[in-house]
Motif scaffolding. Structure first.
Motif, PDB file in Angstrom:
ATOM      1  N   LYS A   1      80.447 112.887  68.044  1.00 29.74           N
ATOM      2  CA  LYS A   1      79.333 111.974  68.296  1.00 29.74           C
ATOM      3  C   LYS A   1      78.135 112.747  68.815  1.00 29.74           C
ATOM      4  N   ASP A   2      76.972 112.208  68.563  1.00 25.77           N
ATOM      5  CA  ASP A   2      75.742 112.738  69.132  1.00 25.77           C
ATOM      6  C   ASP A   2      75.601 112.170  70.539  1.00 25.77           C
TER       7      ASP A   2
ATOM      8  N   VAL B   1      77.712 108.617  65.091  1.00 30.02           N
ATOM      9  CA  VAL B   1      79.113 108.867  65.443  1.00 30.02           C
ATOM     10  C   VAL B   1      79.825 109.291  64.169  1.00 30.02           C
ATOM     11  N   GLY B   2      80.828 110.124  64.314  1.00 37.87           N
ATOM     12  CA  GLY B   2      81.681 110.497  63.193  1.00 37.87           C
ATOM     13  C   GLY B   2      82.963 109.703  63.299  1.00 37.87           C
TER      14      GLY B   2
ATOM     15  N   GLN C   1      78.233 108.191  60.572  1.00 40.47           N
ATOM     16  CA  GLN C   1      77.787 106.869  60.159  1.00 40.47           C
ATOM     17  C   GLN C   1      76.615 106.398  61.022  1.00 40.47           C
ATOM     18  N   PRO C   2      75.422 106.923  60.768  1.00 38.29           N
ATOM     19  CA  PRO C   2      74.264 106.514  61.542  1.00 38.29           C
ATOM     20  C   PRO C   2      73.615 105.242  61.004  1.00 38.29           C
TER      21      PRO C   2
ATOM     22  N   TRP D   1      82.743  98.219  63.800  1.00 34.42           N
ATOM     23  CA  TRP D   1      83.985  98.010  63.045  1.00 34.42           C
ATOM     24  C   TRP D   1      84.656  99.341  62.709  1.00 34.42           C
ATOM     25  N   LEU D   2      83.890 100.297  62.209  1.00 34.38           N
ATOM     26  CA  LEU D   2      84.459 101.568  61.762  1.00 34.38           C
ATOM     27  C   LEU D   2      85.144 102.313  62.900  1.00 34.38           C
ATOM     28  N   THR D   3      84.648 102.157  64.119  1.00 33.45           N
ATOM     29  CA  THR D   3      85.205 102.895  65.260  1.00 33.45           C
ATOM     30  C   THR D   3      86.167 102.050  66.094  1.00 33.45           C
TER      31      THR D   3
END
Length: 381
Positions: free
Chosen positions: A150-151, A157-158, A293-294, A311-313
């Motif tokens: 993550k930044d 975030v990745g 996913q920015p 949702w993705l995280t």
């Protein structure tokens, strides 16, 4: 779901030309010279995840780019997200490269068709920031995401990562290679392919990094990987494919590099196509990296964009990733808490392989991009 013109995530900006690609891949010296996509009015965004979800339902859709259904089980993500939140998922150019994603935000800024969220290789994150194409958002799981995924300011975030593997059409080879050194053997003449152009796509960059690690390089030195593929071409073993899946089916190549989760996602179709198929991680070049996913700056559906990243995280998103062979960002925590199903765990790479993965930083990706931009054409073509 809808889909517009299809481009390979690995082939890139053929129509736009090399100069456009370089403008995307090589980070700008200063962000002040960039042309960003605008900013989102903070008052339009919910202050809690519940408000964001309610607002997203009113917005009605989230617009994505470069999210193929078979990539990291995004088909499962789409279904789960739509069922839970009542928000439609619209995907444009599902097979676009990371470079094309950034170009799309530039070209479509302020329009209804501007993407809300991207899925870009880690080595494109600094470029996206410098060009003013994304804006910060910290999902509700932000504190649980490892620092190297993550930044710190929340610019991205990745949500997942994978491992470079080779897909093998066993009907076309007598022996499945186990090392990069094996691939130099005469029996593989004209049978080996990258998944695309490393000047434009993260999976191809990852392949060159893996070759570098197998040949004395490091995350700070990708040059041995370029030299390796130059040698492979000179030996006559390297060929090209327009698309990894079709290349495997048609026999354009017998051994093709790509992420482990992509081969898992294609396995059923390849079997249906009559391909005797297997995918393996080469022993001497284990390389993995993440996709970020920015949220795009000034996205048309700002609440739906943020809800999608949440949702993705989430636990549910992590399960969908793992079912598709992608390692969720919160993998260690979820395993410790018993939140991933046995089926999901069985879909992931061997734990010994996962343990070897050292994720590169965006800065290492920037440096690698510059070397590839300078060296690939003259050494590999």
């Amino acid at each position: 779901m809808t889909s517009t013109a299809r481009f390979s995530r690995r082939t890139g900006l053929k129509a736009a030309g090399l100069s456009a690609v370089m403008a995307l891949i090589v980070p700008l010296a200063a962000a002040c010279g960039s042309t960003g996509a605008g900013e989102t009015d903070p008052s339009a965004i919910g202050s809690t995840i519940e408000e964001i979800a309610a607002n997203a339902k009113e917005e009605g859709q989230v617009r994505l780019i470069a999210y193929p259904e078979t990539w990291a089980n995004y088909a499962g993500h789409f279904a789960g997200f739509e069922e839970k939140y009542g928000v439609d998922v619209v995907v444009d150019s599902p097979d676009a490269s990371s470079a094309e994603e950034l170009q799309a935000v530039q070209n479509l800024k302020g329009q209804d068709t501007q993407p809300d969220v991207l899925d870009i290789g880690y080595s494109f994150t600094n470029t996206a920031i410098n060009q003013g194409l994304i804006e910060p958002y910290k999902p509700t799981t932000f504190e649980d995401i490892p620092d190297n995924l993550k930044d710190p300011e929340g610019n991205w975030v990745g949500a997942y990562y994978g491992v470079i593997t080779i897909g093998v059409n066993k009907d076309l080879v007598d022996n499945i290679p186990t090392t990069f050194e094996d691939l130099k053997k005469p029996e593989y003449a004209g049978k080996i392919a990258l998944p695309g152009d490393p000047r434009q796509g993260a999976s191809s960059i990852g392949t060159v990094f893996a070759a570098s690690l197998a040949n004395g390089g490091s995350l700070d030195d990708i040059q041995p990987g370029i030299d390796y593929f130059a040698e492979l071409k000179e030996l006559g073993n390297l060929t090209t494919v327009s698309d990894a899946a079709s290349g495997m089916t048609t026999g354009e190549a017998a051994i093709i590099f790509d992420w482990n989760y992509n081969w898992l996602g294609r396995a059923e179709q390849l079997k249906a196509d009559g391909v005797d198929f297997e995918y393996v991680t080469l022993e001497d070049g284990v390389f993995g990296n993440y996709y970020a996913q920015p949220v795009t700056a000034g996205s048309p559906q700002p609440n739906a964009a943020r809800l999608w990243v949440d949702w993705l995280t989430s636990d549910e998103g992590a399960e969908q990733y793992a079912l598709g062979g992608a390692i969720p960002a919160r993998f260690t925590q979820l395993v410790e808490e018993g939140k991933l199903s046995d089926k999901a765990l069985a879909s992931l790479p061997d734990p010994e392989v996962v343990a070897k993965v050292e994720l590169p930083t965006p800065e290492q990706g920037d440096a690698a991009n510059k070397v590839i931009a300078a060296e690939w054409a003259k050494k590999v073509g």
